[in-house]
Design an enzyme around this catalytic site. Structure first.
Site, PDB file in Angstrom:
ATOM      1  CB  CYS A 148      22.685  27.762  -9.545  1.00  0.00           C
ATOM      2  SG  CYS A 148      22.220  28.203 -11.217  1.00  0.00           S
TER       3      CYS A 148
ATOM      4  CG  HIS B  68      19.540  26.304  -7.665  1.00  0.00           C
ATOM      5  ND1 HIS B  68      19.265  27.653  -7.701  1.00  0.00           N
ATOM      6  CD2 HIS B  68      19.693  25.917  -8.964  1.00  0.00           C
ATOM      7  CE1 HIS B  68      19.260  28.055  -8.953  1.00  0.00           C
ATOM      8  NE2 HIS B  68      19.510  27.028  -9.735  1.00  0.00           N
TER       9      HIS B  68
ATOM     10  CG  ASN C 149      17.567  28.898 -12.228  1.00  0.00           C
ATOM     11  OD1 ASN C 149      18.218  29.550 -11.408  1.00  0.00           O
ATOM     12  ND2 ASN C 149      18.024  27.795 -12.788  1.00  0.00           N
TER      13      ASN C 149
HETATM   14  N1  COA Z   1       7.013  25.013 -24.334  1.00  0.00           N
HETATM   15  C1  COA Z   1       6.291  24.062 -24.992  1.00  0.00           C
HETATM   16  N2  COA Z   1       6.836  22.938 -25.485  1.00  0.00           N
HETATM   17  C2  COA Z   1       8.155  22.770 -25.289  1.00  0.00           C
HETATM   18  C3  COA Z   1       8.960  23.701 -24.622  1.00  0.00           C
HETATM   19  C4  COA Z   1       8.341  24.870 -24.133  1.00  0.00           C
HETATM   20  N3  COA Z   1       9.001  25.835 -23.490  1.00  0.00           N
HETATM   21  N4  COA Z   1      10.238  23.243 -24.602  1.00  0.00           N
HETATM   22  C5  COA Z   1      10.236  22.062 -25.216  1.00  0.00           C
HETATM   23  N5  COA Z   1       8.981  21.780 -25.656  1.00  0.00           N
HETATM   24  C6  COA Z   1       8.517  20.581 -26.344  1.00  0.00           C
HETATM   25  C7  COA Z   1       9.629  19.896 -27.116  1.00  0.00           C
HETATM   26  O1  COA Z   1       9.731  20.411 -28.427  1.00  0.00           O
HETATM   27  C8  COA Z   1       9.173  18.457 -27.087  1.00  0.00           C
HETATM   28  O2  COA Z   1       8.155  18.274 -28.064  1.00  0.00           O
HETATM   29  P1  COA Z   1       8.053  16.884 -28.880  1.00  0.00           P
HETATM   30  O3  COA Z   1       7.792  15.837 -27.841  1.00  0.00           O
HETATM   31  O4  COA Z   1       6.899  17.160 -29.770  1.00  0.00           O
HETATM   32  O5  COA Z   1       9.372  16.763 -29.562  1.00  0.00           O
HETATM   33  C9  COA Z   1       8.514  18.315 -25.725  1.00  0.00           C
HETATM   34  O6  COA Z   1       8.108  19.639 -25.350  1.00  0.00           O
HETATM   35  C10 COA Z   1       9.438  17.759 -24.693  1.00  0.00           C
HETATM   36  O7  COA Z   1      10.674  18.458 -24.766  1.00  0.00           O
HETATM   37  P2  COA Z   1      11.881  18.170 -23.804  1.00  0.00           P
HETATM   38  O8  COA Z   1      13.073  18.931 -24.261  1.00  0.00           O
HETATM   39  O9  COA Z   1      11.966  16.680 -23.636  1.00  0.00           O
HETATM   40  O10 COA Z   1      11.319  18.821 -22.464  1.00  0.00           O
HETATM   41  P3  COA Z   1      11.801  18.551 -21.000  1.00  0.00           P
HETATM   42  O11 COA Z   1      10.747  17.830 -20.260  1.00  0.00           O
HETATM   43  O12 COA Z   1      13.199  18.030 -20.950  1.00  0.00           O
HETATM   44  O13 COA Z   1      11.802  20.009 -20.431  1.00  0.00           O
HETATM   45  C11 COA Z   1      13.345  21.699 -19.743  1.00  0.00           C
HETATM   46  C12 COA Z   1      12.720  20.962 -20.917  1.00  0.00           C
HETATM   47  C13 COA Z   1      14.320  22.747 -20.231  1.00  0.00           C
HETATM   48  C14 COA Z   1      12.203  22.378 -18.958  1.00  0.00           C
HETATM   49  C15 COA Z   1      14.029  20.649 -18.826  1.00  0.00           C
HETATM   50  O14 COA Z   1      14.887  19.834 -19.606  1.00  0.00           O
HETATM   51  C16 COA Z   1      14.810  21.261 -17.731  1.00  0.00           C
HETATM   52  O15 COA Z   1      14.273  21.952 -16.878  1.00  0.00           O
HETATM   53  N6  COA Z   1      16.143  20.982 -17.646  1.00  0.00           N
HETATM   54  C17 COA Z   1      16.965  21.536 -16.619  1.00  0.00           C
HETATM   55  C18 COA Z   1      17.281  22.985 -16.913  1.00  0.00           C
HETATM   56  C19 COA Z   1      17.781  23.726 -15.705  1.00  0.00           C
HETATM   57  O16 COA Z   1      17.235  23.599 -14.635  1.00  0.00           O
HETATM   58  N7  COA Z   1      18.840  24.544 -15.890  1.00  0.00           N
HETATM   59  C20 COA Z   1      19.427  25.318 -14.840  1.00  0.00           C
HETATM   60  C21 COA Z   1      20.159  24.432 -13.873  1.00  0.00           C
HETATM   61  S1  COA Z   1      20.836  25.357 -12.569  1.00  0.00           S
END
Ligand code: COA
Length: 314
Positions: A111, A233, A263
């Site tokens: 990215c 980004h 993204n």
């Molecule tokens: N829809 C609904 N629920 C979801 C979900 C989705 N797509 N993904 C995860 N969950 C649930 C999980 O199971 C968890 O449930 P629980 O509390 O019952 O266990 C809860 O939501 C929280 O999950 P978590 O993994 O803590 O979510 P998060 O807030 O970390 O969000 C991402 C997940 C992937 C959106 C986030 O971590 C993220 O954006 N990370 C960066 C990724 C990125 O930008 N990558 C490219 C970089 S260039």
């Protein structure tokens, strides 16, 4: 060596036609529009196209706005993490579509690639070249599992491009970096979809933005108060908000296109820049910061005294 200056003579971007909304995704995975918007800021993403086709379409728009033809381009730098082939790079195919007769290479810095490309383009200008085409193009669909709610909600396709040339603007400061300790937090094996530790990527991204922005500010001899406009980004709005809290930027001075695109990796900053120019939010003389970060980890920041793309030839 004297600074030749740096002007964006034309910027363009394209998105493929197929729109996939959060509600569409909720039909194939356990998620919801509300969850995705709240946790990421993404509303929809676009699928379809090829990396070379999208790259060429965005480049054509940038070249039209710059009022230049294929003979005017001295180098093509194509930032992509989703090349059309394992071999060769995608840039030669883009050059062929556009009718360019010049150097053409891919930049694989995930990215951060397009901002790496701007710094490299500045190097070519310092060596006397006149016009560099810097493209970011992605078909992330190729390595995204749209049934996996950990990654499938985030990524889409698209392309953005700029023609840069010597001019009254300049790159005031920049920072490029990488830390290979973090390869295995966001990666794809050959022929497989990407894997990601979302929480760790989130944490490292916030750190990388902060570190890179500060390094570029130091190099420029500026502070955050000197920055008029920032384009980060487009990965997750919460990453941007967390980093801005530490850096002191506001969302009012920030360009965003994430809601519409998801993204798009190396394409995200030029896609957003094109929108911001349409909205007339950047003017000549503004101090503009672009911040890329992503898999690797890699990061890249430029601070520019803005010059260019007044949309005259649009
Ligand atoms: N829809 C609904 N629920 C979801 C979900 C989705 N797509 N993904 C995860 N969950 C649930 C999980 O199971 C968890 O449930 P629980 O509390 O019952 O266990 C809860 O939501 C929280 O999950 P978590 O993994 O803590 O979510 P998060 O807030 O970390 O969000 C991402 C997940 C992937 C959106 C986030 O971590 C993220 O954006 N990370 C960066 C990724 C990125 O930008 N990558 C490219 C970089 S260039």
């Amino acid at each position: 060596m004297t600074q030749p200056g740096f002007r964006f003579s034309g910027v363009g971007s394209v998105l493929p036609d197929k729109v996939v909304t959060n509600d569409d995704l909720a039909k194939t995975m356990d998620t919801s529009d509300e969850w995705i918007r709240e946790r990421t800021g993404i509303g929809e993403r676009r699928l379809g196209g090829t990396t070379s086709g999208l790259a060429a379409d965005a480049a054509r728009l940038a070249m039209e706005r710059a009022n230049v033809g294929p003979d005017d381009i001295d180098q093509l730098l194509l930032a992509t993490t989703t090349p059309d082939y394992m071999l060769p790079g995608t840039a030669p195919a883009v050059a062929e579509i556009l009718g360019l007769d010049c150097g053409a290479i891919d930049i694989q810095a995930a990215c951060s690639g397009w901002v790496y490309g701007l710094v490299m383009a500045n190097g070519f200008l310092l060596q006397g070249e006149k016009r560099i085409l810097v493209v970011g193009a992605e078909t992330l669909e190729r390595m995204t599992d749209y049934t996996d709610r950990g990654t499938g909600i985030l990524f889409g396709n698209g392309a953005g491009a700029a023609v840069v040339e010597p001019g009254p603007g300049e790159i005031l400061g920049w920072d490029l970096g990488a830390d290979g300790k973090y390869v295995k937090i966001l990666w794809a094996e050959h022929g497989e979809n990407m894997s990601m530790d979302g929480k760790e990527v989130f944490r490292q991204a916030v750190t990388a933005i902060q570190r890179s922005a500060n390094a570029a500010l130091d190099r420029a001899g500026l502070t955050t108060d000197d920055i008029d406009f920032v384009i980060p980004h487009q990965a997750n709005i919460r990453i941007v908000e967390a980093a801005w809290k530490r850096l002191g930027f506001t969302m009012e001075q920030t360009g965003m296109r994430l809601e519409e695109t998801g993204n798009t990796s190396a394409a995200s900053i030029p896609l957003t820049l094109d929108k911001v120019l349409d909205e007339g939010r950047i003017s000549d003389g503004d101090t503009v910061m672009l911040i890329g970060f992503g898999a690797g980890m890699t990061w890249a920041t430029t601070i520019m005294r803005w010059s260019g793309d007044d949309r005259a030839a649009a």
